[in-house]
Scaffold this motif. Structure first.
Motif, PDB file in Angstrom:
ATOM      1  N   LEU A 135       0.824  -1.201   0.000  1.00  0.00           N
ATOM      2  CA  LEU A 135       0.000   0.000   0.000  1.00  0.00           C
ATOM      3  C   LEU A 135       0.866   1.261   0.000  1.00  0.00           C
ATOM      4  O   LEU A 135       0.570   2.234  -0.703  1.00  0.00           O
ATOM      5  CB  LEU A 135      -0.919   0.006   1.221  1.00  0.00           C
ATOM      6  N   ILE A 136       1.936   1.246   0.793  1.00  0.00           N
ATOM      7  CA  ILE A 136       2.852   2.383   0.802  1.00  0.00           C
ATOM      8  C   ILE A 136       3.506   2.541  -0.564  1.00  0.00           C
ATOM      9  O   ILE A 136       3.594   3.654  -1.111  1.00  0.00           O
ATOM     10  CB  ILE A 136       3.925   2.206   1.889  1.00  0.00           C
ATOM     11  N   ARG A 137       3.958   1.432  -1.117  1.00  0.00           N
ATOM     12  CA  ARG A 137       4.628   1.458  -2.432  1.00  0.00           C
ATOM     13  C   ARG A 137       3.708   2.061  -3.495  1.00  0.00           C
ATOM     14  O   ARG A 137       4.151   2.843  -4.349  1.00  0.00           O
ATOM     15  CB  ARG A 137       5.029   0.032  -2.818  1.00  0.00           C
ATOM     16  N   LYS A 138       2.439   1.744  -3.431  1.00  0.00           N
ATOM     17  CA  LYS A 138       1.467   2.238  -4.404  1.00  0.00           C
ATOM     18  C   LYS A 138       1.282   3.742  -4.291  1.00  0.00           C
ATOM     19  O   LYS A 138       1.002   4.412  -5.293  1.00  0.00           O
ATOM     20  CB  LYS A 138       0.136   1.525  -4.192  1.00  0.00           C
ATOM     21  N   ARG A 139       1.431   4.285  -3.096  1.00  0.00           N
ATOM     22  CA  ARG A 139       1.195   5.714  -2.870  1.00  0.00           C
ATOM     23  C   ARG A 139       2.457   6.564  -2.974  1.00  0.00           C
ATOM     24  O   ARG A 139       2.391   7.786  -2.889  1.00  0.00           O
ATOM     25  CB  ARG A 139       0.546   5.926  -1.496  1.00  0.00           C
ATOM     26  N   LEU A 140       3.612   5.944  -3.144  1.00  0.00           N
ATOM     27  CA  LEU A 140       4.858   6.693  -3.311  1.00  0.00           C
ATOM     28  C   LEU A 140       5.070   7.075  -4.769  1.00  0.00           C
ATOM     29  O   LEU A 140       4.779   6.291  -5.679  1.00  0.00           O
ATOM     30  CB  LEU A 140       6.050   5.868  -2.826  1.00  0.00           C
ATOM     31  N   SER A 141       5.579   8.265  -4.981  1.00  0.00           N
ATOM     32  CA  SER A 141       5.961   8.673  -6.330  1.00  0.00           C
ATOM     33  C   SER A 141       7.193   7.886  -6.772  1.00  0.00           C
ATOM     34  O   SER A 141       7.921   7.340  -5.939  1.00  0.00           O
ATOM     35  CB  SER A 141       6.254  10.179  -6.353  1.00  0.00           C
ATOM     36  N   PRO A 142       7.466   7.785  -8.077  1.00  0.00           N
ATOM     37  CA  PRO A 142       8.663   7.065  -8.530  1.00  0.00           C
ATOM     38  C   PRO A 142       9.928   7.621  -7.881  1.00  0.00           C
ATOM     39  O   PRO A 142      10.149   8.830  -7.887  1.00  0.00           O
ATOM     40  CB  PRO A 142       8.655   7.314 -10.045  1.00  0.00           C
ATOM     41  N   GLY A 143      10.717   6.741  -7.292  1.00  0.00           N
ATOM     42  CA  GLY A 143      11.923   7.176  -6.590  1.00  0.00           C
ATOM     43  C   GLY A 143      11.666   7.707  -5.200  1.00  0.00           C
ATOM     44  O   GLY A 143      12.607   8.140  -4.519  1.00  0.00           O
ATOM     45  N   GLY A 144      10.412   7.669  -4.757  1.00  0.00           N
ATOM     46  CA  GLY A 144      10.063   8.169  -3.435  1.00  0.00           C
ATOM     47  C   GLY A 144      10.696   7.354  -2.323  1.00  0.00           C
ATOM     48  O   GLY A 144      11.059   6.189  -2.509  1.00  0.00           O
ATOM     49  N   VAL A 145      10.812   7.971  -1.154  1.00  0.00           N
ATOM     50  CA  VAL A 145      11.531   7.382  -0.023  1.00  0.00           C
ATOM     51  C   VAL A 145      10.559   6.903   1.052  1.00  0.00           C
ATOM     52  O   VAL A 145       9.639   7.628   1.435  1.00  0.00           O
ATOM     53  CB  VAL A 145      12.510   8.406   0.598  1.00  0.00           C
ATOM     54  N   LEU A 146      10.778   5.688   1.530  1.00  0.00           N
ATOM     55  CA  LEU A 146      10.139   5.182   2.740  1.00  0.00           C
ATOM     56  C   LEU A 146      11.216   5.053   3.802  1.00  0.00           C
ATOM     57  O   LEU A 146      12.268   4.448   3.562  1.00  0.00           O
ATOM     58  CB  LEU A 146       9.505   3.807   2.497  1.00  0.00           C
ATOM     59  N   ALA A 147      10.975   5.617   4.977  1.00  0.00           N
ATOM     60  CA  ALA A 147      11.932   5.505   6.080  1.00  0.00           C
ATOM     61  C   ALA A 147      11.158   5.279   7.372  1.00  0.00           C
ATOM     62  O   ALA A 147      10.118   5.900   7.597  1.00  0.00           O
ATOM     63  CB  ALA A 147      12.788   6.765   6.193  1.00  0.00           C
ATOM     64  N   PHE A 148      11.664   4.357   8.192  1.00  0.00           N
ATOM     65  CA  PHE A 148      10.982   4.078   9.457  1.00  0.00           C
ATOM     66  C   PHE A 148      11.978   3.562  10.484  1.00  0.00           C
ATOM     67  O   PHE A 148      13.075   3.095  10.141  1.00  0.00           O
ATOM     68  CB  PHE A 148       9.842   3.075   9.268  1.00  0.00           C
ATOM     69  N   SER A 149      11.590   3.647  11.752  1.00  0.00           N
ATOM     70  CA  SER A 149      12.467   3.195  12.830  1.00  0.00           C
ATOM     71  C   SER A 149      11.650   2.485  13.900  1.00  0.00           C
ATOM     72  O   SER A 149      10.451   2.731  14.066  1.00  0.00           O
ATOM     73  CB  SER A 149      13.219   4.386  13.453  1.00  0.00           C
ATOM     74  N   HIS A 150      12.318   1.590  14.610  1.00  0.00           N
ATOM     75  CA  HIS A 150      11.738   0.917  15.779  1.00  0.00           C
ATOM     76  C   HIS A 150      12.876   0.263  16.551  1.00  0.00           C
ATOM     77  O   HIS A 150      14.030   0.242  16.105  1.00  0.00           O
ATOM     78  CB  HIS A 150      10.661  -0.095  15.381  1.00  0.00           C
ATOM     79  N   LYS A 151      12.573  -0.302  17.701  1.00  0.00           N
ATOM     80  CA  LYS A 151      13.604  -0.979  18.477  1.00  0.00           C
ATOM     81  C   LYS A 151      14.067  -2.237  17.756  1.00  0.00           C
ATOM     82  O   LYS A 151      13.263  -2.898  17.093  1.00  0.00           O
ATOM     83  CB  LYS A 151      13.080  -1.347  19.864  1.00  0.00           C
ATOM     84  N   PRO A 152      15.339  -2.611  17.873  1.00  0.00           N
ATOM     85  CA  PRO A 152      15.817  -3.846  17.259  1.00  0.00           C
ATOM     86  C   PRO A 152      15.095  -5.053  17.845  1.00  0.00           C
ATOM     87  O   PRO A 152      14.644  -5.025  18.989  1.00  0.00           O
ATOM     88  CB  PRO A 152      17.307  -3.873  17.620  1.00  0.00           C
TER      89      PRO A 152
END
Length: 213
Positions: A135-152
């Motif tokens: 779903l995120i991939r579908k809403r990102l523009s070409p070359g768009g960035v996804l970044a996220f963080s959480h505990k290891p």
């Protein structure tokens, strides 16, 4: 409703972010669970004129900072009280909007495209990646960035169930290798996964993941 209730109760117990950080700035981005620690917004690239979506925006403090850098920003959170606080504190900033919604429902609408999607200890950690990442991939523009963080991860391959107040919420504690594989299968590339070391005297670092559509 149980999930909404769980996050609403969790949100009500959170301490508001202080007015300024150690440098005296009124807005800033914090990827880790520790104040004034870790990388800044440069992880996301140049933000001037970009469209940004934060999943699990909470009270909007991270997203507000990105809006001051020239980005047009949208924030989504499942807890109504968080969105109310975000609007009260940051609603005066231009190009910044907040929405109460569950993230998969929001992303299933005709929203975007976005140049950047980020999640800091947010829904990417608490939503089935097989459902959320496409779903995120579908809403990102070409070359768009996804970044996220959480505990290891601490107990190997997940998901696991964790308590938020008296409600059980599922958490996906993926390893670096598991995130790389899941992102690749969802159509992402240029994947970078790193563990940010904690401040001295603290025992837990932060996993930071970045990928491109």
């Amino acid at each position: 409703m149980d999930v909404v209730d769980a996050w609403e109760r969790y949100a009500q117990g959170r301490t508001p972010r202080r007015e300024t950080n150690v440098s005296g700035a009124r807005t800033w981005l914090n990827w880790t669970q520790y104040p004034d620690h870790g990388p800044d917004e440069s992880t996301l690239g140049d933000l001037q004129g970009r469209t940004v979506l934060e999943l699990g925006c909470g009270t909007g403090c991270n997203l507000a900072h990105l809006s001051t850098l020239g980005a047009t920003c949208s924030g989504v959170d499942i807890a109504p009280s968080q969105i109310k606080k975000a609007g009260a504190r940051w609603g005066h900033l231009p190009g910044l909007t907040f929405h109460t919604a569950e993230v998969t429902d929001y992303l299933s609408r005709k929203v975007g495209p976005f140049d950047v999607v980020l999640s800091i200890f947010g829904p990417v950690w608490f939503t089935d990646p097989a459902q959320l990442l496409p779903l995120i991939r579908k809403r990102l523009s070409p070359g768009g960035v996804l970044a996220f963080s959480h505990k290891p991860p601490t107990a190997g391959t997940q998901p696991v169930e964790t308590l938020r107040d008296d409600r059980v919420v599922t958490r996906w504690d993926y390893t670096q290798e598991e995130w790389s594989a899941s992102l690749t299968s969802s159509g992402f590339s240029d994947i970078k996964v790193e563990t940010i070391s904690p401040p001295e005297g603290k025992g837990t670092g932060t996993l930071l993941v970045r990928a491109r559509a």
